[in-house]
Motif scaffolding. Structure first.
Motif, mmCIF file in Angstrom:
data_model
loop_
_atom_site.group_PDB
_atom_site.id
_atom_site.type_symbol
_atom_site.label_atom_id
_atom_site.label_comp_id
_atom_site.label_asym_id
_atom_site.label_seq_id
_atom_site.Cartn_x
_atom_site.Cartn_y
_atom_site.Cartn_z
ATOM 1 N N PHE A 13 0.855 -1.194 0.000
ATOM 2 C CA PHE A 13 0.000 0.000 0.000
ATOM 3 C C PHE A 13 0.889 1.241 0.000
ATOM 4 O O PHE A 13 0.940 1.972 1.000
ATOM 5 N N PRO A 14 1.599 1.473 -1.115
ATOM 6 C CA PRO A 14 2.589 2.558 -1.121
ATOM 7 C C PRO A 14 1.959 3.943 -0.908
ATOM 8 O O PRO A 14 2.662 4.869 -0.518
ATOM 9 N N ASP A 15 0.647 4.081 -1.128
ATOM 10 C CA ASP A 15 0.031 5.409 -1.008
ATOM 11 C C ASP A 15 -0.565 5.648 0.374
ATOM 12 O O ASP A 15 -1.404 6.523 0.558
ATOM 13 N N VAL A 16 -0.094 4.886 1.372
ATOM 14 C CA VAL A 16 -0.690 4.925 2.696
ATOM 15 C C VAL A 16 -0.510 6.298 3.373
ATOM 16 O O VAL A 16 -1.322 6.716 4.193
ATOM 17 N N PHE A 17 0.517 7.042 2.967
ATOM 18 C CA PHE A 17 0.736 8.361 3.559
ATOM 19 C C PHE A 17 -0.158 9.438 2.942
ATOM 20 O O PHE A 17 -0.376 10.485 3.529
ATOM 21 N N GLN A 18 -0.647 9.149 1.733
ATOM 22 C CA GLN A 18 -1.483 10.142 1.049
ATOM 23 C C GLN A 18 -2.968 9.969 1.360
ATOM 24 O O GLN A 18 -3.772 10.826 1.046
ATOM 25 N N LYS A 19 -3.332 8.823 1.947
ATOM 26 C CA LYS A 19 -4.751 8.523 2.112
ATOM 27 C C LYS A 19 -5.244 8.919 3.497
ATOM 28 O O LYS A 19 -4.467 8.966 4.447
ATOM 29 N N LYS A 20 -6.548 9.154 3.570
ATOM 30 C CA LYS A 20 -7.158 9.323 4.901
ATOM 31 C C LYS A 20 -7.753 7.983 5.296
ATOM 32 O O LYS A 20 -8.707 7.510 4.693
ATOM 33 N N LEU A 21 -7.170 7.374 6.311
ATOM 34 C CA LEU A 21 -7.499 5.989 6.663
ATOM 35 C C LEU A 21 -8.417 5.913 7.878
ATOM 36 O O LEU A 21 -8.164 6.564 8.897
ATOM 37 N N LEU A 22 -9.433 5.080 7.771
ATOM 38 C CA LEU A 22 -10.272 4.765 8.928
ATOM 39 C C LEU A 22 -9.880 3.369 9.405
ATOM 40 O O LEU A 22 -10.042 2.384 8.683
ATOM 41 N N LEU A 23 -9.360 3.286 10.621
ATOM 42 C CA LEU A 23 -8.934 1.985 11.140
ATOM 43 C C LEU A 23 -9.972 1.438 12.108
ATOM 44 O O LEU A 23 -10.306 2.087 13.108
ATOM 45 N N ALA A 24 -10.486 0.259 11.804
ATOM 46 C CA ALA A 24 -11.472 -0.384 12.678
ATOM 47 C C ALA A 24 -10.734 -1.077 13.819
ATOM 48 O O ALA A 24 -9.931 -1.978 13.581
ATOM 49 N N VAL A 25 -10.982 -0.646 15.050
ATOM 50 C CA VAL A 25 -10.272 -1.210 16.207
ATOM 51 C C VAL A 25 -11.272 -1.766 17.221
ATOM 52 O O VAL A 25 -12.044 -1.026 17.822
ATOM 53 N N SER A 26 -11.257 -3.086 17.382
ATOM 54 C CA SER A 26 -12.173 -3.716 18.332
ATOM 55 C C SER A 26 -11.607 -3.676 19.742
ATOM 56 O O SER A 26 -12.343 -3.725 20.723
ATOM 57 N N GLY A 27 -10.284 -3.599 19.824
ATOM 58 C CA GLY A 27 -9.620 -3.698 21.120
ATOM 59 C C GLY A 27 -8.899 -5.027 21.272
ATOM 60 O O GLY A 27 -8.130 -5.218 22.197
ATOM 61 N N GLY A 28 -9.165 -5.955 20.345
ATOM 62 C CA GLY A 28 -8.480 -7.248 20.338
ATOM 63 C C GLY A 28 -7.048 -7.091 19.848
ATOM 64 O O GLY A 28 -6.649 -6.023 19.378
ATOM 65 N N VAL A 29 -6.281 -8.161 19.936
ATOM 66 C CA VAL A 29 -4.849 -8.059 19.656
ATOM 67 C C VAL A 29 -4.569 -7.653 18.209
ATOM 68 O O VAL A 29 -3.661 -6.868 17.934
ATOM 69 N N LEU A 37 1.219 -0.318 14.773
ATOM 70 C CA LEU A 37 2.067 -0.268 13.572
ATOM 71 C C LEU A 37 1.923 1.080 12.859
ATOM 72 O O LEU A 37 2.919 1.690 12.458
ATOM 73 N N PHE A 38 0.676 1.561 12.718
ATOM 74 C CA PHE A 38 0.487 2.846 12.031
ATOM 75 C C PHE A 38 1.134 3.976 12.819
ATOM 76 O O PHE A 38 1.711 4.888 12.246
ATOM 77 N N LYS A 39 1.032 3.903 14.136
ATOM 78 C CA LYS A 39 1.682 4.932 14.952
ATOM 79 C C LYS A 39 3.199 4.923 14.704
ATOM 80 O O LYS A 39 3.805 5.965 14.489
ATOM 81 N N GLN A 40 3.773 3.719 14.699
ATOM 82 C CA GLN A 40 5.222 3.595 14.481
ATOM 83 C C GLN A 40 5.624 4.089 13.102
ATOM 84 O O GLN A 40 6.716 4.595 12.896
ATOM 85 N N LEU A 41 4.738 3.886 12.129
ATOM 86 C CA LEU A 41 5.028 4.292 10.745
ATOM 87 C C LEU A 41 4.762 5.782 10.524
ATOM 88 O O LEU A 41 4.950 6.292 9.425
ATOM 89 N N HIS A 42 4.264 6.458 11.583
ATOM 90 C CA HIS A 42 3.891 7.875 11.474
ATOM 91 C C HIS A 42 2.822 8.098 10.416
ATOM 92 O O HIS A 42 2.847 9.070 9.673
ATOM 93 N N VAL A 43 1.886 7.147 10.342
ATOM 94 C CA VAL A 43 0.726 7.311 9.470
ATOM 95 C C VAL A 43 -0.457 7.658 10.374
ATOM 96 O O VAL A 43 -0.779 6.916 11.292
ATOM 97 N N LYS A 44 -1.090 8.789 10.074
ATOM 98 C CA LYS A 44 -2.253 9.183 10.876
ATOM 99 C C LYS A 44 -3.464 8.344 10.473
ATOM 100 O O LYS A 44 -3.708 8.147 9.286
ATOM 101 N N VAL A 45 -4.182 7.827 11.456
ATOM 102 C CA VAL A 45 -5.420 7.106 11.152
ATOM 103 C C VAL A 45 -6.565 7.646 11.998
ATOM 104 O O VAL A 45 -6.347 8.186 13.081
ATOM 105 N N TYR A 46 -7.785 7.509 11.494
ATOM 106 C CA TYR A 46 -8.999 7.788 12.247
ATOM 107 C C TYR A 46 -9.438 6.467 12.846
ATOM 108 O O TYR A 46 -9.603 5.484 12.119
ATOM 109 N N VAL A 47 -9.602 6.435 14.154
ATOM 110 C CA VAL A 47 -9.916 5.171 14.828
ATOM 111 C C VAL A 47 -11.433 5.053 15.013
ATOM 112 O O VAL A 47 -12.083 5.999 15.484
ATOM 113 N N ALA A 48 -11.977 3.916 14.609
ATOM 114 C CA ALA A 48 -13.420 3.691 14.773
ATOM 115 C C ALA A 48 -13.642 2.445 15.623
ATOM 116 O O ALA A 48 -13.107 1.378 15.312
#
Lengths: 436, 436
Positions: A13-29, A37-48
């Motif tokens: 997903f080479p365009d991951v820095f250009q996109k506005k990402l919605l990350l689905a997070v249940s709280g599971g592992v 991983l996104f935090k480490q990669l310095h990619v901003k995500v919207y958490v849902a």
């Protein structure tokens, strides 16, 4: 281990820095690792995060923790609470399917409202294996075995090649906190049964079982793509449009296809014809001979086949020019004004009185019927609904529809139409109930 | 229940009364049922039983019972005893593979000797499921998942759609006697592990698991046939022969294929190229760029790709014009006359002195090398042997061959050649041993 994940994500997903990402997070592992991983990669995500309210305080605890981590990471956070059991009940779905429908509908709404491009889901290799086995158990074709795509419309799945074990190891290594869904520990659901009992035995068959499985699925996906393209090309060449929805197909051209039986199956399965022996016999039959599927008729006319949809016309239509309080024929319905929506169930719908037009009509399916299923976006052909619900021919022939003029209000006892539903500006609520 | 079997057999193999059939009967329930079915259908069969001598008296008991039933039915009966363990040891095979090789070789010999048309094998639906799971565990493509064909050259399998349970029920209903192979009860073999532990759990996933599986495999077989035909057509169109074994392929034509990556994989996997990313890059690369597989080179020349086999020439050849008693380079071999064949193992072969021609040569693989593997029918390319044995490139580059002039005597330490083997008219036996 981080570098493996990073390498895969940036390569796929080479365009991951250009996109506005919605990350689905249940709280599971799985999703907590992806968030990390996104935090480490310095990619901003919207958490849902969806709170399905299925596990009481435990569900609320999940919500709280995801919120805290999202805020700590300085990511925007969305959350929603669903009355999942009620929704499942209303729609006649099992809990897992209901949760799935609620979840995806909400994700798409968030994307529209906040101009987000992409929904990120933490599916991994073990999810793929579980789906493969479920489809295998139900009977499938290459489409059911070739797996979830890494990119599918708005949805991407960056963890697909990684095993649950790898993800777990990374989580421990990085001291990532996650919450285990207590329902995972039981065999309550098919998927958990597979996860806990079948997969461990399969993994004993070969030290590289999961990797080999992923390779197998990649090969199958390629095969599926070739097949689909090939079938689409053959169809475009052979199916000549005679009139709306009616096609003429040259028998000589069909007979040039090798292997004929496999092609006949692939070309006509979408129209409900799955017995290729019958199709082969039709090619050799006399003019006028025909075979019929649930939805289509295929007939021989000299050197061609004619494919046309079956035509349904209601033989009997029950029409009510005034709003009745009881309908006794062809089935028993009661219709009453109520102050609020209370009892729930498949045999009850509530509609906004002011949206109804007379005459009220009770009839069976007709060609071209469509409706706006409650809880879904957009419209759906009734024939497609019947198919998805696995109706038999008899089911289809005996299902009654309640209509407001030409619009369907209710596939009676099965699914209401969105257009007539009660909203917060509704002033008079009509309760319609199927009496057994 | 008989009528179900009868219906299937007569529908699928309508010429069963015209053929001379060899029925493989182990004495287990599957083959004893098939034997009974043919008797009921008044189809004469030739019964073949292999005694692999793996279970002592039990094996002899199987042989005795099959013989008795065949004679009672008035069917011709053939039997043979194999020293399976020795054969397995000599060929470096596991016992099951060794038994398989011995069995099929003998069946083909019987067909030739007695002018029989068809070998009938009692494989059933559960065998198919087990094979599916074994292939899945090792990683495969659609070819490994789509199952054993009902008709394959000389071999037919009339029980393929029937479950082990159905066959067992019929056997009990008809009071058919059979003998259980005691090794079936253990987890000694992969297949038994699958049968006893994994399949029962899978069958719990869906009440119709096995039937659904059979349907799935039927669909996959159709898909596989379309794929294979399509790939063969594309190859015939795009691969233009330049010289023996060298093909020119137009890049413009390749790029017209959709989906490109899947086609690249299918078109070139047979030549050892499985990384379609590298293939895609080659299409875009400069003239002269090339990629190399274990066996082939693919290079870009202006608007075309050139596909050619890698050329191997032995850089160093050790040649002996007199028969040596010791060879010290490039590896240690001892060569001595013996009176009889005693010690066995992968590091020893016995050859017929009179069949050898000088010079004796030790070298590595060369283009076009072939040999006649001991215990197999006919010849085999050395490259194919290496592939089947899953040699790495390094394995291939370091494997030494012992040759008699231009003929290979021994893939040293791996497999002897049939042509030089000791027979009952051999007068002088040469023992050649690899010293570590």
């Amino acid at each position: 281990m981080f570098s493996e994940f990073k390498h895969h994500i940036l390569k796929t997903f080479p365009d991951v820095f250009q996109k506005k990402l919605l990350l689905a997070v249940s709280g599971g592992v799985d999703s907590m690792v992806l968030l990390h991983l996104f935090k480490q990669l310095h990619v901003k995500v919207y958490v849902a995060h969806c709170n399905f309210q299925l596990r009481g305080e435990e569900s609320d605890g999940d919500e709280k923790q995801v919120k805290e981590v999202a805020e700590f990471y300085d990511f925007p956070f969305f959350t929603v609470r669903f009355d999942t059991l009620q929704y499942a009940n209303e729609k006649g779905l099992n809990t897992q399917l209901a949760a799935r429908e609620l979840r995806y509908n909400w994700f798409y709404e968030l994307c529209e409202a906040h101009y987000l491009d992409t929904i990120v889901i933490a599916h991994h290799a073990n999810d793929r294996l579980e789906t493969f086995l479920i489809n295998l158990s139900r009977g499938t074709g290459i489409e059911g075995l070739s797996g979830i795509p890494e990119v599918n419309n708005k949805v991407i799945r960056p963890l697909l090649p990684f095993s649950r074990e790898t993800i777990l190891t990374y989580a421990k290594e990085q001291s990532i906190k996650w919450r285990d869904d207590s329902s995972n520990a039981s065999d309550k659901y098919l998927r958990n049964n597979i996860r806990h009992h079948i997969v461990p035995l399969l993994e004993e068959l070969h030290p590289n079982f999961l990797n080999n499985f992923i390779k197998t699925q990649t090969f199958l996906t390629g095969t599926k793509e070739i097949l689909e393209t090939q079938i689409a090309e053959v169809k475009a060449r052979l199916f000549v449009k005679e009139e709306e929805d009616v096609f003429k197909i040259s028998i000589a051209f069909l007979q040039d296809l090798t292997p004929l039986s496999a092609y006949l199956y692939e070309l006509f399965k979408g129209y409900g014809f799955t017995a290729w022996k019958d199709l082969e016999n039709l090619l050799k039959g006399e003019t006028g001979k025909k075979i019929v599927s649930d939805s289509h008729e295929l007939s021989k006319h000299q050197n061609n086949l004619l494919l046309r949809p079956l035509s349904y016309e209601s033989e009997v239509v029950y029409s009510f020019n005034k709003l009745p309080s009881i309908i006794n024929e062809p089935l028993n319905l009661t219709i009453e004004m109520v102050n609020e929506m209370q009892e729930r169930g498949e045999s009850i719908i509530y509609v906004d009185r002011e949206k109804l037009n007379l005459p009220l009509i009770v009839r069976k399916r007709e060609n071209g019927d469509y409706f706006y299923p409650f809880g879904m976006r957009g419209k759906k052909k009734v024939s497609k609904f019947y198919k998805d619900e696995k109706y038999s021919v008899i089911d289809k022939d005996t299902q009654w529809l309640l209509c407001s003029g030409t619009d369907i209000i209710w596939i009676i006892g099965k699914r209401a139409d969105q257009r007539f539903s009660v909203t917060n500006i509704t002033t008079s609520i009509l309760k319609i109930q199927l009496q057994s």
